[in-house]
Design an enzyme around this catalytic site. Structure first.
Site, PDB file in Angstrom:
ATOM      1  N   LYS A   1      41.004  23.053  30.992  1.00 18.75           N
ATOM      2  CA  LYS A   1      40.753  21.619  30.908  1.00 18.75           C
ATOM      3  C   LYS A   1      41.693  20.983  29.903  1.00 18.75           C
ATOM      4  CE  LYS A   1      37.196  18.580  29.203  1.00 18.75           C
ATOM      5  NZ  LYS A   1      36.006  18.468  28.438  1.00 18.75           N
TER       6      LYS A   1
ATOM      7  N   LYS B   1      40.248  24.737  26.392  1.00 16.49           N
ATOM      8  CA  LYS B   1      40.062  23.299  26.350  1.00 16.49           C
ATOM      9  C   LYS B   1      41.003  22.731  25.300  1.00 16.49           C
ATOM     10  CE  LYS B   1      36.624  19.723  25.554  1.00 16.49           C
ATOM     11  NZ  LYS B   1      35.207  19.427  25.337  1.00 16.49           N
TER      12      LYS B   1
HETATM   13  C1  PBG Z   1      32.194  17.360  25.527  1.00 15.58           C
HETATM   14  C2  PBG Z   1      33.064  17.135  26.690  1.00 15.58           C
HETATM   15  C3  PBG Z   1      34.174  16.295  26.813  1.00 15.58           C
HETATM   16  C4  PBG Z   1      34.575  16.383  28.143  1.00 15.58           C
HETATM   17  C5  PBG Z   1      33.735  17.292  28.770  1.00 15.58           C
HETATM   18  N1  PBG Z   1      32.820  17.761  27.850  1.00 15.58           N
HETATM   19  C6  PBG Z   1      34.800  15.343  25.868  1.00 15.58           C
HETATM   20  C7  PBG Z   1      35.485  15.796  24.647  1.00 15.58           C
HETATM   21  O1  PBG Z   1      35.712  16.978  24.406  1.00 15.58           O
HETATM   22  O2  PBG Z   1      35.775  14.897  23.861  1.00 15.58           O
HETATM   23  C8  PBG Z   1      35.703  15.601  28.758  1.00 15.58           C
HETATM   24  C9  PBG Z   1      35.622  15.456  30.242  1.00 15.58           C
HETATM   25  C10 PBG Z   1      36.453  14.384  30.821  1.00 15.58           C
HETATM   26  O3  PBG Z   1      37.314  13.771  30.147  1.00 15.58           O
HETATM   27  O4  PBG Z   1      36.257  14.114  32.011  1.00 15.58           O
HETATM   28  N2  PBG Z   1      32.787  17.998  24.450  1.00 15.58           N
END
Ligand code: PBG
Length: 342
Positions: A266, A210
């Site tokens: 992601k 991520k």
């Molecule tokens: C929680 C989380 C996030 C997303 C999914 N789980 C946001 C972040 O890390 O700030 C983002 C998903 C999206 O942008 O569709 N940590």
């Protein structure tokens, strides 16, 4: 014949356009396809009843209270979608420094899990996002501690909270929990905790790779989870640096060793090379998260008359599959199937 003549002849003998002559021919030789079963549909779940709250930065996406969510799940199921993922959205007065409400059995996600199981049995695979950012008043994904170097997100105490959050989801009936916090060791920690409490059958979809990304903005609006700035800039001390890909493999190997059942990359579109790398280095299912900014970007271009929505969505989802994703989490999933964009 000269070499050049030979080359020319070869070019005319090989005519790739023969395999593009008709729709049927193109269907016949298509290498990549997307079916409804390849999608995981994300849902934002809020407290209260009769709530359908449109999200300004995610046109077409709403937050639903549990009662209103059930109709949406039925719609997904009827389209052939096999899995959904829940994100809890709390009112500001329910948040604290350590995200205590993240494991409240009466929180929106846990209520949604119980209700979905009651209504749909095992027809839907129920997944949940496990992270503290929607539950802490500072909006970070872990617990903050003051150190000599200033405030830091404190890894190991955060794991205790995440364990409890994952357990509460397992107890409410989740099939898989998906930790997105990017704390070190959380997959192993959650695995052990779930096993200790008799939930060895509950799986883990690890947000293994991520990145600290500009493409999460609309999600943070939707979930009210933007990190406050007080010496820790954004999420760069825990989410990955977008310049790195070897590091992605090292994160992935760790999560696999710690017991992940599926692994995610992601965002998706700016990281197709990372999806490909993951595909080539694991036998586990690979999941791509087509994140909120990617969705909003296409919506904005469509609203401005710049892109054709059906074609742009189809092409970008196909790119994720072609890169090697088995499954795709996408806010477009329902529309794409319902409107026959695929
Ligand atoms: C929680 C989380 C996030 C997303 C999914 N789980 C946001 C972040 O890390 O700030 C983002 C998903 C999206 O942008 O569709 N940590």
């Amino acid at each position: 014949m000269t070499d050049l003549d030979m080359q020319y002849r070869m070019d005319l003998v090989r005519r790739p356009r023969r395999l593009r002559t008709s729709n049927a021919m193109r269907e016949l030789v298509a290498e990549t396809h997307i079916e409804p079963r390849h999608f995981i549909m994300p849902y934002f779940v809020v407290e209260g009843e009769q709530q359908v709250q449109p999200i300004a930065t995610l046109p077409g996406v709403s937050r639903f209270s549990v009662d209103m969510l059930m109709g949406q799940l039925e719609r997904s199921l009827n389209l052939g979608i096999k899995s959904v993922m829940f994100f809890g959205v709390l009112d500001a007065d329910k948040k604290d420094e350590v995200g205590t409400t993240s494991f409240d059995p009466e929180g929106p996600v846990n209520r949604a899990l119980r209700e979905a199981r009651k209504n749909f049995g095992n027809d839907l695979v129920l997944m949940t996002d496990v992270c503290l950012c929607g539950y802490t008043d500072h909006g970070h994904c872990g617990i903050i501690k003051q150190s000599e170097k200033g405030p830091v997100v404190d890894n190991d105490p955060s794991l205790d909270q995440l364990n409890q959050m994952a357990l509460s989801h397992a107890e409410a009936g989740a099939d898989m929990v998906a930790p997105s916090d990017m704390m070190d060791g959380r997959v192993g920690s959650i695995r052990e905790y779930l096993d200790d409490f008799g939930h060895s059958d509950v799986g883990i979809l690890a947000y293994s790779v991520k990145y600290a990304s500009a493409f999460y903005g609309p999600f943070r609006d939707a979930a009210g989870s933007s990190p406050k700035d007080f010496g820790i800039t954004g999420r760069h001390t825990y989410q990955m640096d977008s310049r790195n890909v070897r590091e992605a493999l090292s994160e992935m190997y760790l999560d696999e060793a710690e017991g992940a059942d599926m692994m995610m990359v992601k965002p998706a579109l700016a990281y197709l090379d990372v999806i490909r790398q993951m595909r080539e280095h694991t036998a586990l299912p690979v999941v791509a998260y087509n994140v909120s900014g990617e969705y909003a970007m296409i919506k904005a271009a469509v609203a401005a008359g710049v892109l054709d929505e059906a074609a742009a969505v189809r092409e970008s989802l196909l790119a994720m599959r072609r890169a090697g994703a088995d499954l795709i989490i996408s806010y477009f999933a329902v529309d794409a199937i319902e409107k026959s964009w695929l």
